[in-house]
Design a protein around this motif. Sequence first.
Motif, PDB file in Angstrom:
ATOM      1  N   ALA A 356     -16.096 -30.672  96.513  1.00 45.93           N
ATOM      2  CA  ALA A 356     -16.390 -32.003  96.781  1.00 45.93           C
ATOM      3  C   ALA A 356     -15.806 -33.153  96.562  1.00 45.93           C
ATOM      4  CB  ALA A 356     -18.026 -32.179  96.162  1.00 45.93           C
ATOM      5  N   CYS A 357     -15.916 -34.337  97.182  1.00 46.63           N
ATOM      6  CA  CYS A 357     -15.304 -35.547  96.690  1.00 46.63           C
ATOM      7  C   CYS A 357     -16.429 -36.508  95.971  1.00 46.63           C
ATOM      8  CB  CYS A 357     -14.543 -36.104  97.752  1.00 46.63           C
ATOM      9  SG  CYS A 357     -13.213 -35.277  98.535  1.00 46.63           S
ATOM     10  N   SER A 358     -16.236 -36.858  94.658  1.00 44.58           N
ATOM     11  CA  SER A 358     -17.336 -37.570  93.968  1.00 44.58           C
ATOM     12  C   SER A 358     -16.820 -39.016  94.200  1.00 44.58           C
ATOM     13  CB  SER A 358     -17.479 -37.229  92.714  1.00 44.58           C
ATOM     14  OG  SER A 358     -16.347 -37.044  91.803  1.00 44.58           O
ATOM     15  N   CYS A 359     -15.420 -39.102  94.285  1.00 48.36           N
ATOM     16  CA  CYS A 359     -14.831 -40.648  94.340  1.00 48.36           C
ATOM     17  C   CYS A 359     -13.662 -40.583  95.469  1.00 48.36           C
ATOM     18  CB  CYS A 359     -14.576 -40.927  92.931  1.00 48.36           C
ATOM     19  SG  CYS A 359     -13.124 -40.191  92.453  1.00 48.36           S
ATOM     20  N   ASN A 360     -13.477 -41.724  95.806  1.00 54.46           N
ATOM     21  CA  ASN A 360     -12.162 -41.996  96.613  1.00 54.46           C
ATOM     22  C   ASN A 360     -12.493 -41.273  98.160  1.00 54.46           C
ATOM     23  OD1 ASN A 360      -9.794 -42.978  97.384  1.00 54.46           O
ATOM     24  ND2 ASN A 360      -8.710 -41.010  96.971  1.00 54.46           N
ATOM     25  N   THR A 361     -13.614 -41.208  98.514  1.00 54.28           N
ATOM     26  CA  THR A 361     -14.101 -40.348  99.487  1.00 54.28           C
ATOM     27  C   THR A 361     -13.412 -40.708 100.945  1.00 54.28           C
ATOM     28  OG1 THR A 361     -15.999 -41.814 100.097  1.00 54.28           O
ATOM     29  CG2 THR A 361     -16.489 -40.056  98.637  1.00 54.28           C
ATOM     30  N   SER A 362     -12.829 -41.723 101.168  1.00 46.71           N
ATOM     31  CA  SER A 362     -11.968 -42.014 102.090  1.00 46.71           C
ATOM     32  C   SER A 362     -10.721 -41.323 102.257  1.00 46.71           C
ATOM     33  CB  SER A 362     -11.746 -43.541 102.372  1.00 46.71           C
ATOM     34  OG  SER A 362     -11.039 -44.025 101.272  1.00 46.71           O
ATOM     35  N   GLN A 363     -10.386 -40.681 101.392  1.00 47.50           N
ATOM     36  CA  GLN A 363      -9.141 -39.837 101.229  1.00 47.50           C
ATOM     37  C   GLN A 363      -9.441 -38.218 100.628  1.00 47.50           C
ATOM     38  OE1 GLN A 363      -6.464 -41.873  98.551  1.00 47.50           O
ATOM     39  NE2 GLN A 363      -5.344 -43.268 100.310  1.00 47.50           N
ATOM     40  N   CYS A 364     -10.553 -37.975 101.116  1.00 48.15           N
ATOM     41  CA  CYS A 364     -11.116 -36.585 100.599  1.00 48.15           C
ATOM     42  C   CYS A 364     -10.026 -35.487 101.428  1.00 48.15           C
ATOM     43  CB  CYS A 364     -12.558 -36.425 101.016  1.00 48.15           C
ATOM     44  SG  CYS A 364     -13.288 -34.795 100.513  1.00 48.15           S
ATOM     45  N   ASP A 365      -9.678 -34.709 100.932  1.00 43.35           N
ATOM     46  CA  ASP A 365      -8.897 -33.356 101.608  1.00 43.35           C
ATOM     47  C   ASP A 365      -7.368 -33.905 101.790  1.00 43.35           C
ATOM     48  OD1 ASP A 365     -11.153 -31.896 101.702  1.00 43.35           O
ATOM     49  OD2 ASP A 365     -11.797 -32.646 103.476  1.00 43.35           O
ATOM     50  N   TYR A 366      -6.893 -35.279 101.432  1.00 45.07           N
ATOM     51  CA  TYR A 366      -5.533 -35.587 101.686  1.00 45.07           C
ATOM     52  C   TYR A 366      -4.927 -34.691 100.740  1.00 45.07           C
ATOM     53  CZ  TYR A 366      -6.305 -39.409 104.793  1.00 45.07           C
ATOM     54  OH  TYR A 366      -6.610 -40.219 106.022  1.00 45.07           O
ATOM     55  N   ILE A 367      -3.778 -34.384 101.009  1.00 47.46           N
ATOM     56  CA  ILE A 367      -2.711 -33.137 100.366  1.00 47.46           C
ATOM     57  C   ILE A 367      -1.458 -33.595 100.387  1.00 47.46           C
ATOM     58  CG2 ILE A 367      -4.445 -31.326 100.389  1.00 47.46           C
ATOM     59  CD1 ILE A 367      -2.881 -30.251 102.913  1.00 47.46           C
ATOM     60  N   ALA A 368      -0.608 -32.750  99.625  1.00 50.38           N
ATOM     61  CA  ALA A 368       0.733 -33.051  99.545  1.00 50.38           C
ATOM     62  C   ALA A 368       1.335 -32.698 100.970  1.00 50.38           C
ATOM     63  CB  ALA A 368       1.379 -32.324  98.444  1.00 50.38           C
ATOM     64  N   MET A 369       2.686 -33.349 101.070  1.00 50.01           N
ATOM     65  CA  MET A 369       3.190 -33.297 102.470  1.00 50.01           C
ATOM     66  C   MET A 369       3.924 -31.936 102.822  1.00 50.01           C
ATOM     67  SD  MET A 369       2.313 -36.026 103.767  1.00 50.01           S
ATOM     68  CE  MET A 369       3.377 -35.940 105.501  1.00 50.01           C
ATOM     69  N   GLU A 370       4.136 -31.228 101.820  1.00 56.19           N
ATOM     70  CA  GLU A 370       4.775 -30.088 102.245  1.00 56.19           C
ATOM     71  C   GLU A 370       3.995 -28.880 102.578  1.00 56.19           C
ATOM     72  OE1 GLU A 370       5.780 -26.856  98.564  1.00 56.19           O
ATOM     73  OE2 GLU A 370       6.691 -28.776  98.500  1.00 56.19           O
ATOM     74  N   TYR A 371       2.852 -29.150 102.769  1.00 57.77           N
ATOM     75  CA  TYR A 371       1.901 -28.184 103.296  1.00 57.77           C
ATOM     76  C   TYR A 371       2.320 -27.977 104.637  1.00 57.77           C
ATOM     77  CZ  TYR A 371      -2.130 -26.439 105.978  1.00 57.77           C
ATOM     78  OH  TYR A 371      -3.208 -25.896 106.554  1.00 57.77           O
ATOM     79  N   TRP A 372       2.825 -29.022 105.605  1.00 59.42           N
ATOM     80  CA  TRP A 372       3.298 -28.936 107.025  1.00 59.42           C
ATOM     81  C   TRP A 372       4.881 -28.519 106.962  1.00 59.42           C
ATOM     82  CZ3 TRP A 372       0.018 -32.547 105.109  1.00 59.42           C
ATOM     83  CH2 TRP A 372      -1.391 -32.684 105.559  1.00 59.42           C
ATOM     84  N   GLN A 373       5.133 -27.626 107.669  1.00 59.98           N
ATOM     85  CA  GLN A 373       6.267 -26.677 107.514  1.00 59.98           C
ATOM     86  C   GLN A 373       7.465 -26.960 107.569  1.00 59.98           C
ATOM     87  OE1 GLN A 373       5.915 -23.227 106.608  1.00 59.98           O
ATOM     88  NE2 GLN A 373       8.275 -22.944 106.487  1.00 59.98           N
ATOM     89  N   ALA A 374       7.540 -28.405 108.643  1.00 61.60           N
ATOM     90  CA  ALA A 374       9.120 -28.920 108.412  1.00 61.60           C
ATOM     91  C   ALA A 374       9.205 -29.517 107.416  1.00 61.60           C
ATOM     92  CB  ALA A 374       8.877 -29.984 109.751  1.00 61.60           C
ATOM     93  N   ASN A 375       8.314 -30.267 106.620  1.00 58.38           N
ATOM     94  CA  ASN A 375       8.594 -30.886 105.501  1.00 58.38           C
ATOM     95  C   ASN A 375       8.902 -30.184 104.519  1.00 58.38           C
ATOM     96  OD1 ASN A 375       7.570 -33.608 106.712  1.00 58.38           O
ATOM     97  ND2 ASN A 375       5.505 -32.995 106.080  1.00 58.38           N
ATOM     98  N   TYR A 376       8.199 -28.715 104.420  1.00 54.18           N
ATOM     99  CA  TYR A 376       8.677 -27.979 103.379  1.00 54.18           C
ATOM    100  C   TYR A 376      10.168 -27.332 103.623  1.00 54.18           C
ATOM    101  CZ  TYR A 376       8.863 -23.174 101.230  1.00 54.18           C
ATOM    102  OH  TYR A 376       9.595 -22.098 100.296  1.00 54.18           O
ATOM    103  N   ASP A 377      10.491 -27.189 104.818  1.00 51.54           N
ATOM    104  CA  ASP A 377      11.755 -26.559 105.155  1.00 51.54           C
ATOM    105  C   ASP A 377      13.035 -27.513 104.805  1.00 51.54           C
ATOM    106  OD1 ASP A 377      11.250 -23.989 105.970  1.00 51.54           O
ATOM    107  OD2 ASP A 377      11.022 -24.562 107.824  1.00 51.54           O
ATOM    108  N   ALA A 378      12.538 -29.013 105.171  1.00 48.36           N
ATOM    109  CA  ALA A 378      13.510 -29.996 104.718  1.00 48.36           C
ATOM    110  C   ALA A 378      13.675 -30.389 103.284  1.00 48.36           C
ATOM    111  CB  ALA A 378      12.744 -31.508 105.258  1.00 48.36           C
ATOM    112  N   ILE A 379      12.539 -30.099 102.418  1.00 50.43           N
ATOM    113  CA  ILE A 379      12.526 -30.191 100.964  1.00 50.43           C
ATOM    114  C   ILE A 379      13.399 -28.919 100.442  1.00 50.43           C
ATOM    115  CG2 ILE A 379      11.343 -29.965  98.787  1.00 50.43           C
ATOM    116  CD1 ILE A 379       8.852 -31.303 100.376  1.00 50.43           C
ATOM    117  N   LYS A 380      12.972 -27.793 100.976  1.00 56.80           N
ATOM    118  CA  LYS A 380      13.721 -26.663 100.636  1.00 56.80           C
ATOM    119  C   LYS A 380      15.141 -26.831 100.601  1.00 56.80           C
ATOM    120  CE  LYS A 380      13.619 -22.035  99.095  1.00 56.80           C
ATOM    121  NZ  LYS A 380      13.157 -21.669  97.804  1.00 56.80           N
TER     122      LYS A 380
END
Length: 542
Positions: A356-380
Amino acid sequence: MWRLSMPMSSLLSMRPLRYAMLSLSVLAFAPSAVAAPPAKSLKPRALAAKPTGRELAGDAYVERIVVKFHEGSRVRLRDQQLVALSSDRDAAERSLLAGRGLGDARLEADLGHVTSLLERAPRIGAMARLFDEAESTLEARKASGERQSGEQLADLNLYFEVPLMPGTTSERVADLVAALNGLDGVEVAYAEPPPEPAMVNFGMDAAVRSLLAAADLPPVTPLYESNQGYLNAAPGGIDAKYAWTVLGGQGQNVKVVDIEGGWRTTHEDMPDLFHMGGTQYTDQSWRDHGTAVLGEIVGARNAYGVTGIAHQAKAGYESIGAQSTASAITRAATAAGLGGIVLIELHARGPSDGTACSCNTSQCDYIAMEYWQANYDAIKTATANGVIVVEAAGNGSADLDAPAYGSAFNRNTRDSGAIFVGGSTATTRLPMCWTNFGTRVDVHGWGERVYSMGYGNVFGASYGEDQFYTSSFSGTSSASPIVVGAAASAQGVALANGRRLTSTQMRSLLRANGTPQPANTRQIGPLPDLAKVLPKVIAGDY
């Protein structure tokens, strides 16, 4: 800190198609030609988990479809057509493709299916390579990274994208993504949401907003260094002031590149920048954000304004205004070079983890960019080539250990080498209510009350943007530059002592030598303490 004032649909419409020429530059440590594969076998690269297409909420905006073909396939874009360069495959690539049971006939058929499927997408442009840098550059970086790390890296030339119409939702392309992932020749396909700066929405005073466009001859700016509590000794700060007394501790000879959307390069406290890449957004919210980030790291040390933690480091930026985040990562890594630091000041809406998001609800579920595979591979690839990467964990109140993310944030199975940063309160170091948390979050910084350049809520609102200063920069956006400053200080000391730290070494060093967070079920790691870190660097004890 306040959030972008424009609606997401307007932000999406600002993202132009990419027509820039491909860069022919390579990392200083990369060879000029692709080297032969190393004699010893490489640790295999784990396959990406294929999405169903419905991981994101149906109303989540997405801005592109990303498709990656299997390693060894040698799929390339030629004359706007996908082709498999079978005659160019080396022995290792043929082995990888055979291991997938993929013959040329099956692959050719799948290329046709991909082209047909992508033609049905609500797109605003033609299929293109996801990474802007030249194919030869990416091949060279893959080879050098594999030699140094002993691990197989992704062939970034196998990534392609189709830009989607502004306002496209995840639900609209979910079936298309699922169909792409049903093809044997496709390693992974997904719809990617637009990134945003990882700051928190606390709103902007209307009176301040009305003054933002004002400009006048500048008066003398106050010195705010005493207000920058994160510069102080532990337990409240990282003891940057101690670091300044150590040879190299001001970040000398270290390059730092910030990835986001905009910066005020003419700000009175902004040093000369060694790299200015990509196309900036014109929106002031982006510009204030980037300015505040660099202020924490390299704000000039003088008699006014703020002082950066590593104010002698060389700073630059790479903007995402006309390229994917993944492409910006590779370009930033090229600019930062061996031992340099790349900061990813972005997060995006991911799957819901059920928290549950008790604050900053407009960004609820926002996560780090490496979740998406191309970003991960670029970082790696960047970290394998000796670049340190620091990544905002995000402000989505998310437990990154949750099943919703699969193994995306499990370092035991998917470790990019990046340093994840959470956000704490300025006084108690407890996790902010909105910070993402979990075992993948390595260290934390102040997530509130950060003095820096930009915004103009404490000074400059009446005098023009070049004198804007803030007392309330926040989010994992304000926390991450604190960690970058600590890392640049440590790397400067390492260089002064004839050493150079890798990203994983830096991560371990900062994690093991900090002020622990108070007991809490949400792990955000310690606050780095340079008084503990730098003696270890000098002694080579890391």
